[in-house]
Design a protein around this motif. Sequence first.
Motif, PDB file in Angstrom:
ATOM      1  N   THR A 121      34.710  20.185  39.102  1.00 34.22           N
ATOM      2  CA  THR A 121      35.711  19.137  38.908  1.00 34.22           C
ATOM      3  C   THR A 121      37.052  19.721  38.509  1.00 34.22           C
ATOM      4  O   THR A 121      38.063  19.040  38.565  1.00 34.22           O
ATOM      5  N   LEU A 122      37.047  20.967  38.057  1.00 28.26           N
ATOM      6  CA  LEU A 122      38.280  21.627  37.664  1.00 28.26           C
ATOM      7  C   LEU A 122      38.374  22.954  38.413  1.00 28.26           C
ATOM      8  O   LEU A 122      37.374  23.663  38.544  1.00 28.26           O
ATOM      9  N   GLY A 175      31.278  24.844  30.927  1.00 30.99           N
ATOM     10  CA  GLY A 175      31.993  23.666  30.474  1.00 30.99           C
ATOM     11  C   GLY A 175      33.479  23.770  30.735  1.00 30.99           C
ATOM     12  O   GLY A 175      33.906  24.167  31.815  1.00 30.99           O
ATOM     13  N   LEU A 197      45.434  24.599  35.935  1.00 28.22           N
ATOM     14  CA  LEU A 197      44.172  23.887  36.087  1.00 28.22           C
ATOM     15  C   LEU A 197      44.409  22.678  36.974  1.00 28.22           C
ATOM     16  O   LEU A 197      45.331  21.901  36.744  1.00 28.22           O
ATOM     17  N   TRP A 255      46.467  34.467  43.560  1.00 28.90           N
ATOM     18  CA  TRP A 255      45.570  35.624  43.507  1.00 28.90           C
ATOM     19  C   TRP A 255      44.127  35.287  43.200  1.00 28.90           C
ATOM     20  O   TRP A 255      43.210  35.961  43.622  1.00 28.90           O
ATOM     21  N   ARG A 256      43.937  34.271  42.410  1.00 32.92           N
ATOM     22  CA  ARG A 256      42.572  34.040  41.940  1.00 32.92           C
ATOM     23  C   ARG A 256      42.264  32.552  41.922  1.00 32.92           C
ATOM     24  O   ARG A 256      43.145  31.752  41.560  1.00 32.92           O
ATOM     25  N   GLN A 313      46.482  43.582  40.847  1.00 31.06           N
ATOM     26  CA  GLN A 313      46.085  43.589  42.252  1.00 31.06           C
ATOM     27  C   GLN A 313      46.123  44.995  42.800  1.00 31.06           C
ATOM     28  O   GLN A 313      45.562  45.275  43.831  1.00 31.06           O
ATOM     29  N   SER A 343      38.996  29.863  40.563  1.00 21.70           N
ATOM     30  CA  SER A 343      37.700  29.806  39.894  1.00 21.70           C
ATOM     31  C   SER A 343      37.361  28.352  39.585  1.00 21.70           C
ATOM     32  O   SER A 343      38.197  27.615  39.061  1.00 21.70           O
ATOM     33  N   TRP A 344      36.141  27.946  39.928  1.00 26.36           N
ATOM     34  CA  TRP A 344      35.698  26.572  39.691  1.00 26.36           C
ATOM     35  C   TRP A 344      35.014  26.477  38.341  1.00 26.36           C
ATOM     36  O   TRP A 344      34.370  27.422  37.904  1.00 26.36           O
ATOM     37  N   ASN A 345      35.081  25.304  37.744  1.00 24.60           N
ATOM     38  CA  ASN A 345      34.233  25.105  36.573  1.00 24.60           C
ATOM     39  C   ASN A 345      32.821  24.759  37.047  1.00 24.60           C
ATOM     40  O   ASN A 345      32.558  24.655  38.248  1.00 24.60           O
ATOM     41  N   LEU A 346      31.940  24.583  36.081  1.00 24.81           N
ATOM     42  CA  LEU A 346      30.524  24.423  36.385  1.00 24.81           C
ATOM     43  C   LEU A 346      30.243  23.307  37.379  1.00 24.81           C
ATOM     44  O   LEU A 346      29.445  23.455  38.297  1.00 24.81           O
ATOM     45  N   ALA A 364      48.395  37.757  35.526  1.00 25.45           N
ATOM     46  CA  ALA A 364      47.429  36.882  34.864  1.00 25.45           C
ATOM     47  C   ALA A 364      46.398  36.442  35.888  1.00 25.45           C
ATOM     48  O   ALA A 364      46.712  36.239  37.053  1.00 25.45           O
ATOM     49  N   ALA A 365      45.166  36.355  35.455  1.00 25.28           N
ATOM     50  CA  ALA A 365      44.106  35.822  36.303  1.00 25.28           C
ATOM     51  C   ALA A 365      43.185  35.005  35.432  1.00 25.28           C
ATOM     52  O   ALA A 365      43.296  35.035  34.208  1.00 25.28           O
ATOM     53  N   CYS A 366      42.297  34.279  36.070  1.00 25.98           N
ATOM     54  CA  CYS A 366      41.505  33.337  35.305  1.00 25.98           C
ATOM     55  C   CYS A 366      40.087  33.282  35.839  1.00 25.98           C
ATOM     56  O   CYS A 366      39.848  33.547  37.005  1.00 25.98           O
ATOM     57  N   VAL A 367      39.164  32.970  34.964  1.00 23.62           N
ATOM     58  CA  VAL A 367      37.789  32.764  35.420  1.00 23.62           C
ATOM     59  C   VAL A 367      37.140  31.735  34.503  1.00 23.62           C
ATOM     60  O   VAL A 367      37.355  31.742  33.292  1.00 23.62           O
ATOM     61  N   PHE A 368      36.382  30.828  35.107  1.00 24.74           N
ATOM     62  CA  PHE A 368      35.722  29.790  34.318  1.00 24.74           C
ATOM     63  C   PHE A 368      34.454  30.320  33.691  1.00 24.74           C
ATOM     64  O   PHE A 368      33.721  31.103  34.283  1.00 24.74           O
ATOM     65  N   ARG A 369      34.218  29.857  32.475  1.00 24.13           N
ATOM     66  CA  ARG A 369      32.969  30.152  31.789  1.00 24.13           C
ATOM     67  C   ARG A 369      32.125  28.890  31.939  1.00 24.13           C
ATOM     68  O   ARG A 369      32.082  28.313  33.015  1.00 24.13           O
ATOM     69  N   ARG A 403      45.058  40.533  35.099  1.00 22.30           N
ATOM     70  CA  ARG A 403      44.460  41.199  36.233  1.00 22.30           C
ATOM     71  C   ARG A 403      45.515  41.855  37.091  1.00 22.30           C
ATOM     72  O   ARG A 403      46.586  41.317  37.310  1.00 22.30           O
ATOM     73  N   VAL A 427      48.627  30.428  34.875  1.00 21.81           N
ATOM     74  CA  VAL A 427      47.299  29.925  35.208  1.00 21.81           C
ATOM     75  C   VAL A 427      47.410  28.414  35.221  1.00 21.81           C
ATOM     76  O   VAL A 427      47.961  27.822  34.296  1.00 21.81           O
ATOM     77  N   ALA A 475      40.652  26.496  38.439  1.00 24.49           N
ATOM     78  CA  ALA A 475      41.701  27.295  37.805  1.00 24.49           C
ATOM     79  C   ALA A 475      42.259  28.237  38.858  1.00 24.49           C
ATOM     80  O   ALA A 475      41.512  28.770  39.675  1.00 24.49           O
ATOM     81  N   SER A 476      43.566  28.431  38.849  1.00 22.32           N
ATOM     82  CA  SER A 476      44.164  29.351  39.804  1.00 22.32           C
ATOM     83  C   SER A 476      45.229  30.173  39.113  1.00 22.32           C
ATOM     84  O   SER A 476      45.797  29.749  38.111  1.00 22.32           O
ATOM     85  N   SER A 477      45.462  31.349  39.660  1.00 19.63           N
ATOM     86  CA  SER A 477      46.536  32.177  39.109  1.00 19.63           C
ATOM     87  C   SER A 477      47.286  32.815  40.259  1.00 19.63           C
ATOM     88  O   SER A 477      46.757  32.915  41.365  1.00 19.63           O
ATOM     89  N   ALA A 524      33.657  38.617  34.512  1.00 15.10           N
ATOM     90  CA  ALA A 524      32.626  37.704  35.034  1.00 15.10           C
ATOM     91  C   ALA A 524      31.700  37.288  33.902  1.00 15.10           C
ATOM     92  O   ALA A 524      31.339  38.095  33.049  1.00 15.10           O
ATOM     93  N   LEU A 541      22.987  21.078  36.854  1.00 16.16           N
ATOM     94  CA  LEU A 541      23.792  22.295  36.717  1.00 16.16           C
ATOM     95  C   LEU A 541      23.981  22.671  35.251  1.00 16.16           C
ATOM     96  O   LEU A 541      23.874  23.830  34.867  1.00 16.16           O
ATOM     97  N   PRO A 545      30.482  24.046  43.439  1.00 19.17           N
ATOM     98  CA  PRO A 545      29.097  23.565  43.388  1.00 19.17           C
ATOM     99  C   PRO A 545      28.960  22.333  44.258  1.00 19.17           C
ATOM    100  O   PRO A 545      29.889  21.526  44.349  1.00 19.17           O
TER     101      PRO A 545
END
Lengths: 655, 377
Positions: free
Chosen positions: B315-316, A43, B328, B306-307, A53, B309-312, A36-41, A51, B326, B318-320, B27, A451, B251
């Motif tokens: 403030t949050l 908000g 938060l 492994w991963r 490796q 990722s920041w929110n906009l 599992a992997a994650c990415v923010f969109r 995912r 996953v 995410a990791s995996s 992405a 932002l 950010p």
Amino acid sequence: MNTSNQGSSFSRGNNTQADSNTKTFVLPDKCFEQRAACVFRSGNKFSIYPRSQTVSKAPVSIDNKILDVRQDILLFIPILRKLVNESNGTYISLQKAAEAAKTTDNQVEFLKLSRQYRSIIRVCIESLQESAAMEQDGVKKCNLLSYITIFYSVECIWHLCEILYIDNIPGDVVLPFLLEWVRFHFPCHEQTAAQMLEACERGSEDHPEYWDTVIGMIVQGRVDVARALMKLHSSVDSNEFKLVDNSLRSMPVYSVYGGISTGEFTISWKHWQAECRSKITSRVLTSQPKLELIMKLIIGDYAAFESIRGSYSSWFDLLGGWVMFTAPWTRRHELGAPAAACAGMATPTHAPRTHLDQMVRALLDGDLHQVIHEIQQISDNGWFATHLTDILFHCGKLKILDKHQNNVTARLRDSLILEYGCLLMEHKSLWSAGLSYLGSCPPEGLRRAELALERMPIETEAKAMRVIAEAKKYGLNGVVRTVCACASSRLLRAGRIGGALTWGTRGKHGAACGRAAHAALRQYAARGELPAQDALLTATPAMLPHHPLLLAVKYSDFHRLYKSREFKKAGKLLVSLITSKLAPDYFWETLLLDTLPLLESDELIFSSEDTIEIMLCLELKSSNLSAEKADLLRLAAVRNLARASLADEDNSNSE
Amino acid sequence: MGDQSITNLFESQTIFADHKDLIHDVAYDFYGERMATCSSDQYVKIWDSDNKGGWRLTGSWKAHHGSVWKVTWAHPEFGQVIATCSFDRTAAVWEEVGDTNSSGSEKGLRTWVKRSNLVDSRTSVTDVKFGPKHLGLLLVTCSADGIIRIYEAPDVMNLAQWTLQHEIPTKVSISCLTWNPSMSKINPPMLAVGSDEPNTTNAIANVQTDKSTACNGKVFIYEYSEGSRRWTRTDCLSSVLEPVNDIAFAPNLGRSFHLLAVATKDVRIIKIEPIVDWNNPNSTNGGGRFKTEVLAAFEEHFSCAWRVSWNLTGTLLASSGDDCCVRLWKMQYLNQWRCVAVFKNEPMAGDSPPLVRPHTAYMRMATMANPAHMPYH
């Protein structure tokens, strides 16, 4: 929605309690079992994907799914839109009032605004009730009912908070306000009482709820109503009834403006209670157990209160009566003990303590720190916590210390407002409200606004203009530039050079203007027609010296002059363009060839100096022209030079 | 009084990615309205939000001759542009052509054209990222042989032309990189890179022979000096000693320091504060350029994260990780970090609910606390 809520939760001392609040969610698909992997969109939206490796040795057929996860935001349901927008208006007024309060005391204004907030919540509850009544779908109806519960508790807590911290209570004697709160939020037996009084029949005791209603009125402190109800009893003329009625009638009522001191009042009140107590001990009431119960209640007998606790859903119902009959002079910050007494009463059902219980207890204990912690757990996306904390902060009633005893109240308030503002920024129509929250929390609020705002999806030109207008309101010039540059880029790629130019100049974005200008010039060089004439003629390149836009604007001006047959002026402009050497390589050919008709016109356009400049540039830039065209130009230039020299000669002779 | 927290907290929807092999990266574009995915099947796919919560496949093409590791979007000011990097030792820049506003393309797939193929690497290209837009159109790649390459498109209207501006050898395998997004003029352009070099004695010996890296950390900070027109390593974070899998700057929000999330054997949040030397603000005096502090190290992912990722707004986080969860993480108002949600695959009683259509509505996510509770529409 808990991520926001918990975001500003408190840690006292250590973080051990924190883990209990972490929620775990089930991923619905098997493909996440291995990876599992994650990415923010944008908000609070993000996605989870399986995912890897490593590269698989051979292509394997995999059930590849991407899970799009977003927060479920209660405030975004259409019916709550009004709540969000109206409370935003009140919030803004409150910030203004707080600004004014720096110089003068503005407590009355704060109370007014607090009431405004409450009436907004009540309107919201009403509209929820209406739609719940209309709703046919079971699940949806259930949801609406739970929203009603949420906002009902919110209003209940807010009201109590208003009494305890915002309202101006004479002498701080809280009883009348507390009774009002209980009557308002826990109306029990009120309707039955009204019905009975309206019917006004003797012998109302036949009504199955007669005694419950009378006692209900007593514990709500409505002694007059209770007495009126007792008059409807068939044996009202009996001694027992007269005795109780007399006791109720003679009960001293404390009033700050009553003209007697607390001490005096206490003496007369205690005296009255002693009398009541002696009536109970004289056992004259044993034949009327209900009347005896009433007597026991009004002397504040704990066991009596406990005995009726089972008839009420919560201990709040009894709180007003308990205070009234044990210590009516209680000040508003002394409610902890009565609350503990009432909450401690045994219930026959052993109902678990609800969240509302905990919130009310913390509030009555005066532990605002805990109150805010509790209200953050409400699923209202932080609406309540944000607005309540803000108003308490401005009233100067909130003081929160960290473990080093630093005052962090402002930080707490700011973090809640930032969180709430960012949340609203995610909504397609509530974002401008969100912006006003962020704008009231500089400097971080504005950075966050920047932002979020520049990432606002722009579907239409109108939306772009709105975003720009809002950005300008908060001085976010970077956002204006970004939005304009992106709009310009999009139009340019769609081949709409004029639009691209307009957006570029609107955002005063040099690079975007430059790209559009280059595109215009290139297109002219390739196709011989100058695009976006209107945009070019209205553009103001004054701010951009040595810029391709300047060239494009001047060049289009040259075309205008040429078309209107003002050849002299056109020629002058063209020579200045050539000598300024602004043109990029691809445009030299066009510029130089444009001199040709003017060189060969019947009228003499270029002076000998101009002609020499043209010839000079022609030789410098001859690599940009074919030899044939260059020769043609050379010939024309030489001929024109001859003409011009003759004319110069004539002029000097005639002088 | 009923239950005040009756509403569920998250809802989710499933997109069938339809890649024939493992997915390596997903992405989102600047606005979060478009999504790019890449996979070992050598394909890149583009998905567009339909504004009703669904995703529509609008582009799909074979992009490389090997697994595609990463995909990234350029700022929309530069058009609809993505970059990919692959096991086939190349990185590529792709541009969507045609009027992106036209509705005529709704029926089929849009066309993406390869504008440039960056073939300078002699090993697998492990990461690719566009630079912050205020620096122009920059692209940085890193590769398994440890070379960071910074390319620039001098004319943003001509994406076929990329010039290799800088080549920075690091001597260790680089797995990931991130640009510092700070727009502040005080901060020079900054990159952080993470190495996945295993901790063998050989590797350490290697590192120590290089004078500038007398540190066996796995995260390096590079900064661009306007004066010397060079990128130089200004720090090596000695607090990260295990191989690094992912790295991301938060950010900046106008802060005086930077926050860097690192996925290594745990999830780390590192505060990097430039030390301002008022006498000589441009000097880079050895290791004293930054004050670094590990704000948080979460070991909940067990052996390996492994991963990140920041929110906009940063403030949050995410990791995996290896535990296939996953998580938060959220910063609270007193700057402590705490886990606020965990998403994990747990065999539930009965099958997971059938998801038939590719664009189903969002579904509520069930919480673990109540395993009998099934998600419903």
